[in-house]
Each structure stands twice: as structure tokens, then as C-alpha cells.
Design a protein around this motif. Structure first.
Motif, PDB file in Angstrom:
ATOM      1  N   PHE A  78       0.808  -1.264   0.018  1.00 46.37           N
ATOM      2  CA  PHE A  78      -0.002   0.026   0.004  1.00 46.37           C
ATOM      3  C   PHE A  78       0.906   1.272  -0.053  1.00 46.37           C
ATOM      4  O   PHE A  78       0.519   2.463  -0.505  1.00 46.37           O
ATOM      5  N   ALA A  79       2.241   1.320   0.695  1.00 42.13           N
ATOM      6  CA  ALA A  79       2.977   2.359   0.639  1.00 42.13           C
ATOM      7  C   ALA A  79       3.196   3.046  -0.707  1.00 42.13           C
ATOM      8  O   ALA A  79       3.267   4.041  -0.764  1.00 42.13           O
ATOM      9  N   GLU A  80       3.716   1.899  -1.498  1.00 43.00           N
ATOM     10  CA  GLU A  80       4.115   2.489  -2.725  1.00 43.00           C
ATOM     11  C   GLU A  80       2.952   3.211  -3.539  1.00 43.00           C
ATOM     12  O   GLU A  80       3.186   4.152  -4.294  1.00 43.00           O
ATOM     13  N   MET A  91      -8.840   3.348  -5.354  1.00 42.25           N
ATOM     14  CA  MET A  91     -10.087   3.107  -4.599  1.00 42.25           C
ATOM     15  C   MET A  91     -11.267   3.787  -5.367  1.00 42.25           C
ATOM     16  O   MET A  91     -12.418   3.512  -4.631  1.00 42.25           O
ATOM     17  N   THR A  92     -11.191   4.823  -6.048  1.00 42.19           N
ATOM     18  CA  THR A  92     -12.029   5.138  -6.656  1.00 42.19           C
ATOM     19  C   THR A  92     -12.597   4.709  -8.039  1.00 42.19           C
ATOM     20  O   THR A  92     -13.521   5.027  -8.728  1.00 42.19           O
ATOM     21  N   ALA A  93     -12.000   3.724  -8.461  1.00 42.17           N
ATOM     22  CA  ALA A  93     -12.410   2.820  -9.737  1.00 42.17           C
ATOM     23  C   ALA A  93     -13.612   1.953  -9.279  1.00 42.17           C
ATOM     24  O   ALA A  93     -14.078   1.859  -8.084  1.00 42.17           O
ATOM     25  N   PRO A  94     -14.080   1.544 -10.408  1.00 37.99           N
ATOM     26  CA  PRO A  94     -15.240   0.683 -10.297  1.00 37.99           C
ATOM     27  C   PRO A  94     -15.112  -0.704  -9.573  1.00 37.99           C
ATOM     28  O   PRO A  94     -15.630  -1.645  -9.951  1.00 37.99           O
ATOM     29  N   VAL A  95     -14.482  -0.788  -8.462  1.00 37.83           N
ATOM     30  CA  VAL A  95     -14.381  -1.786  -7.707  1.00 37.83           C
ATOM     31  C   VAL A  95     -14.474  -1.506  -6.315  1.00 37.83           C
ATOM     32  O   VAL A  95     -14.449  -0.297  -5.974  1.00 37.83           O
ATOM     33  N   ARG A  96     -14.775  -2.670  -5.532  1.00 38.97           N
ATOM     34  CA  ARG A  96     -14.944  -2.737  -4.102  1.00 38.97           C
ATOM     35  C   ARG A  96     -13.723  -2.286  -3.439  1.00 38.97           C
ATOM     36  O   ARG A  96     -12.736  -2.904  -3.663  1.00 38.97           O
ATOM     37  N   ASP A  97     -13.657  -1.579  -2.258  1.00 41.67           N
ATOM     38  CA  ASP A  97     -12.520  -1.390  -1.452  1.00 41.67           C
ATOM     39  C   ASP A  97     -12.163  -2.893  -0.974  1.00 41.67           C
ATOM     40  O   ASP A  97     -10.917  -3.064  -0.868  1.00 41.67           O
ATOM     41  N   GLY A  98     -13.031  -3.669  -0.454  1.00 42.27           N
ATOM     42  CA  GLY A  98     -12.588  -5.053  -0.088  1.00 42.27           C
ATOM     43  C   GLY A  98     -11.985  -6.162  -1.174  1.00 42.27           C
ATOM     44  O   GLY A  98     -11.022  -6.551  -0.673  1.00 42.27           O
ATOM     45  N   GLN A  99     -12.276  -5.646  -2.451  1.00 39.43           N
ATOM     46  CA  GLN A  99     -11.556  -6.369  -3.288  1.00 39.43           C
ATOM     47  C   GLN A  99     -10.052  -6.069  -3.586  1.00 39.43           C
ATOM     48  O   GLN A  99      -9.102  -6.730  -3.806  1.00 39.43           O
ATOM     49  N   VAL A 100      -9.850  -4.498  -3.574  1.00 45.46           N
ATOM     50  CA  VAL A 100      -8.610  -4.144  -3.419  1.00 45.46           C
ATOM     51  C   VAL A 100      -7.640  -4.768  -2.516  1.00 45.46           C
ATOM     52  O   VAL A 100      -6.623  -4.940  -2.473  1.00 45.46           O
ATOM     53  N   VAL A 101      -8.147  -4.485  -1.213  1.00 43.17           N
ATOM     54  CA  VAL A 101      -7.415  -4.886  -0.134  1.00 43.17           C
ATOM     55  C   VAL A 101      -7.218  -6.670  -0.169  1.00 43.17           C
ATOM     56  O   VAL A 101      -5.996  -6.770   0.146  1.00 43.17           O
ATOM     57  N   PHE A 102      -8.149  -7.224  -0.535  1.00 36.78           N
ATOM     58  CA  PHE A 102      -7.879  -8.828  -0.596  1.00 36.78           C
ATOM     59  C   PHE A 102      -7.029  -9.043  -1.713  1.00 36.78           C
ATOM     60  O   PHE A 102      -6.046 -10.047  -1.490  1.00 36.78           O
ATOM     61  N   ALA A 103      -7.091  -8.424  -2.796  1.00 38.89           N
ATOM     62  CA  ALA A 103      -6.057  -8.593  -4.090  1.00 38.89           C
ATOM     63  C   ALA A 103      -4.677  -8.226  -3.583  1.00 38.89           C
ATOM     64  O   ALA A 103      -3.811  -9.145  -3.776  1.00 38.89           O
ATOM     65  N   LYS A 104      -4.494  -7.225  -2.941  1.00 42.63           N
ATOM     66  CA  LYS A 104      -3.279  -7.019  -2.186  1.00 42.63           C
ATOM     67  C   LYS A 104      -2.719  -7.986  -1.421  1.00 42.63           C
ATOM     68  O   LYS A 104      -1.624  -8.311  -1.446  1.00 42.63           O
ATOM     69  N   TYR A 105      -3.484  -8.350  -0.481  1.00 45.18           N
ATOM     70  CA  TYR A 105      -3.202  -9.152   0.475  1.00 45.18           C
ATOM     71  C   TYR A 105      -2.776 -10.457  -0.181  1.00 45.18           C
ATOM     72  O   TYR A 105      -1.699 -11.191   0.475  1.00 45.18           O
ATOM     73  N   ALA A 157      -0.750 -10.211   6.856  1.00 42.94           N
ATOM     74  CA  ALA A 157      -1.943  -9.388   7.364  1.00 42.94           C
ATOM     75  C   ALA A 157      -1.187  -8.219   8.016  1.00 42.94           C
ATOM     76  O   ALA A 157      -1.499  -7.021   7.869  1.00 42.94           O
ATOM     77  N   ILE A 158      -0.536  -8.555   8.961  1.00 38.11           N
ATOM     78  CA  ILE A 158       0.112  -7.443   9.794  1.00 38.11           C
ATOM     79  C   ILE A 158       1.102  -6.634   9.171  1.00 38.11           C
ATOM     80  O   ILE A 158       1.138  -5.302   9.191  1.00 38.11           O
ATOM     81  N   GLY A 159       1.859  -7.181   8.097  1.00 37.86           N
ATOM     82  CA  GLY A 159       2.713  -6.213   7.210  1.00 37.86           C
ATOM     83  C   GLY A 159       1.847  -5.347   6.338  1.00 37.86           C
ATOM     84  O   GLY A 159       2.216  -4.316   5.981  1.00 37.86           O
ATOM     85  N   CYS A 160       0.601  -5.928   5.764  1.00 36.57           N
ATOM     86  CA  CYS A 160      -0.199  -5.033   4.904  1.00 36.57           C
ATOM     87  C   CYS A 160      -0.850  -3.963   5.861  1.00 36.57           C
ATOM     88  O   CYS A 160      -1.015  -2.712   5.086  1.00 36.57           O
ATOM     89  N   LEU A 161      -1.042  -4.177   6.965  1.00 42.78           N
ATOM     90  CA  LEU A 161      -1.557  -3.091   7.824  1.00 42.78           C
ATOM     91  C   LEU A 161      -0.503  -2.053   8.322  1.00 42.78           C
ATOM     92  O   LEU A 161      -0.923  -0.909   7.854  1.00 42.78           O
ATOM     93  N   ALA A 162       0.576  -2.324   8.308  1.00 42.29           N
ATOM     94  CA  ALA A 162       1.589  -1.583   8.563  1.00 42.29           C
ATOM     95  C   ALA A 162       1.920  -0.660   7.040  1.00 42.29           C
ATOM     96  O   ALA A 162       2.155   0.494   7.337  1.00 42.29           O
TER      97      ALA A 162
END
Length: 245
Positions: A78-80, A91-105, A157-162
């Protein structure tokens, strides 16, 4: 589902186009290879009931590489995006926030799992070379790699949160390392408090990846660590989701 898979492919493509990914892979293989050699040397020096699987997953070298790898593979997730200013567009694209989070995770988790694929070859060549089984039973393989996945899910998950908390990758890596290390040493609390009562020892067991890996690599299955890692992973990912909600 199609959008999620598109985002996941984007994350994987981005990860494997980074030189850092191959640097991490190289040094990780170097350390785990040395760890395997140390395990073989240990078995040669002492005849006992310890199997190769137990020796491999319960050494200082293993835990050193294990704890260190998560900040490196998650610090940019996320930092990059935040630093480049593309996180708002995403985040403003036609995708859900959860999809972005889970995809990155899951992108980071997939890369983590790739790191451990060569270890299967270690055990295969060990059995071919020595004509001995690397584990006492198939349950040892299943237990060790199940625990490898479960602990990896939480630490990723902890790394993604950081990474979600800052736009600086170095700061994200430091936060992730501190959080993972604190949780790791929480499981060693009884070593610093030898006179602790049964309640503290039982509580410490829940946070002890060393004890969990030791039990599971012997084929001893306990549902409590499974529930702990799965529920903790979901809790941390929920916190990540709340940041971008």
C-alpha cells in the motif's frame, strides 16, 4: 470475481517486476538452504527421534528468515501506491474496497508461498539420497506446511496493515517488523517468567509460533492455533479495510 482476479494479476505482475522480489528470493533460498544443511548435520551428529522435517522447521535460522521476510514482501503493498498517488485512483475505480484489500493481501501471500516451494525439493532429494523418510508420517508434512500457511497468513496481514498506515516503504517495513517481533516474543513470555502460573503458560501457548510449529511438524494437530491464526488474520484485514473505507 473477475475484477478481483484482475486486481490480483496486477499485484502479482507488479511484485515480480520488482528487483526486490528476486533479491528477497535469492537470500531467502540461501538462508533456508543453509538451514537445511544445518538440519542434516544435526541428524548426522545425534541419533534420535527427531526427523528432518522437525529439524528444518524448528531452528534459529528458520525463524530468522521467517520473521524477516514479511516486512520485505509487504512494505510496498500500500505504501508505494500512496507515495505515487495511485491509491486514490484505485480506490475510486469501479471496484470494491474489499476487493482491492484482498487482492493486495493475496498477492503478497502468494509470493510468500512461492518462497517455500523449493523446500519441498529439499525433502525429496533428502529421501532420494539417504533412502530415508524426511518425516515420521505424512501428517508431519501436512502439519508443518499447514502451520507455515497459517502463521504466514497472519504475519502477511500485519505487514499489509503496516504498509497501509504510511506512504514510506522503509517506515512500513519497520512497523511490520516491530509488530511481528512483538507478537513472536509474546509467545516466549514463559522463558522470561519461569515462575508463571498455568494460566499464563496456557495464554502464552496461543501466541507461540515456535510451539505451534513444533507440535504440528510432529503431526500433532490442535484446533486452537488454527482458530487463533484465522480469526486474527480476519481481524487485522478488517482493520486494513477500515483505513480505506
Amino acid at each position: 470475481m473477475r475484477r478481483f482476479l484482475t486486481l490480483l494479476g496486477r499485484e502479482l505482475g507488479s511484485a515480480f517486476h520488482q528487483p526486490l522480489a528476486y533479491i528477497v528470493l535469492f537470500f531467502f533460498l540461501l538462508i533456508t538452504g543453509f538451514n537445511f544443511h544445518a538440519g542434516v548435520s544435526l541428524l548426522n551428529k545425534s541419533a534420535g527421534s527427531t526427523t528432518m522435517v522437525e529439524a528444518f522447521f524448528n531452528t534459529v535460522y528458520f525463524w530468522f528468515a521467517f520473521v524477516l521476510v514479511f516486512p520485505l514482501i509487504t512494505m510496498r503493498v500500500f505504501a508505494e501506491e500512496a507515495k505515487l498517488g495511485t491509491i486514490e485512483t484505485l480506490m475510486t475505480a469501479p471496484v470494491r474496497d474489499g476487493q482491492v484489500v484482498f487482492a493486495k493481501y493475496f498477492g503478497a501471500l502468494f509470493f510468500y508461498l512461492i518462497l517455500w516451494v523449493p523446500s519441498l525439493l529439499y525433502f525429496y532429494f533428502f529421501q532420494v539420497t539417504t533412502a530415508m523418510s524426511a518425516a515420521g508420517a505424512a501428517g508431519s508434512y501436512l502439519g508443518a506446511y499447514s502451520m507455515l500457511i497459517l502463521i504466514g497468513m497472519l504475519y502477511t496481514a500485519i505487514g499489509c496493515l503496516a504498509s497501509a498506515l504510511t506512504d514510506n516503504q522503509i517506515v512500513a517495513a519497520v512497523i511490520a517488523f516491530a509488530g511481528i517481533l512483538a507478537l513472536f516474543f509474546l509467545g516466549l513470555l514463559t522463558l522470561f517468567l519461569p515462575g508463571a502460573g498455568p494460566f499464563v503458560r496456557e495464554l502464552t501457548y496461543y501466541f507461540s509460533p515456535i510451539q505451534h510449529m513444533m507440535d504440528f511438524s510432529r503431526g500433532i494437530f490442535d484446533t486452537r492455533p488454527v482458530v487463533f491464526y484465522l480469526s486474527s488474520t480476519l481481524l487485522v484485514l478488517f482493520a486494513v479495510f477500515q483505513i480505506f473505507k
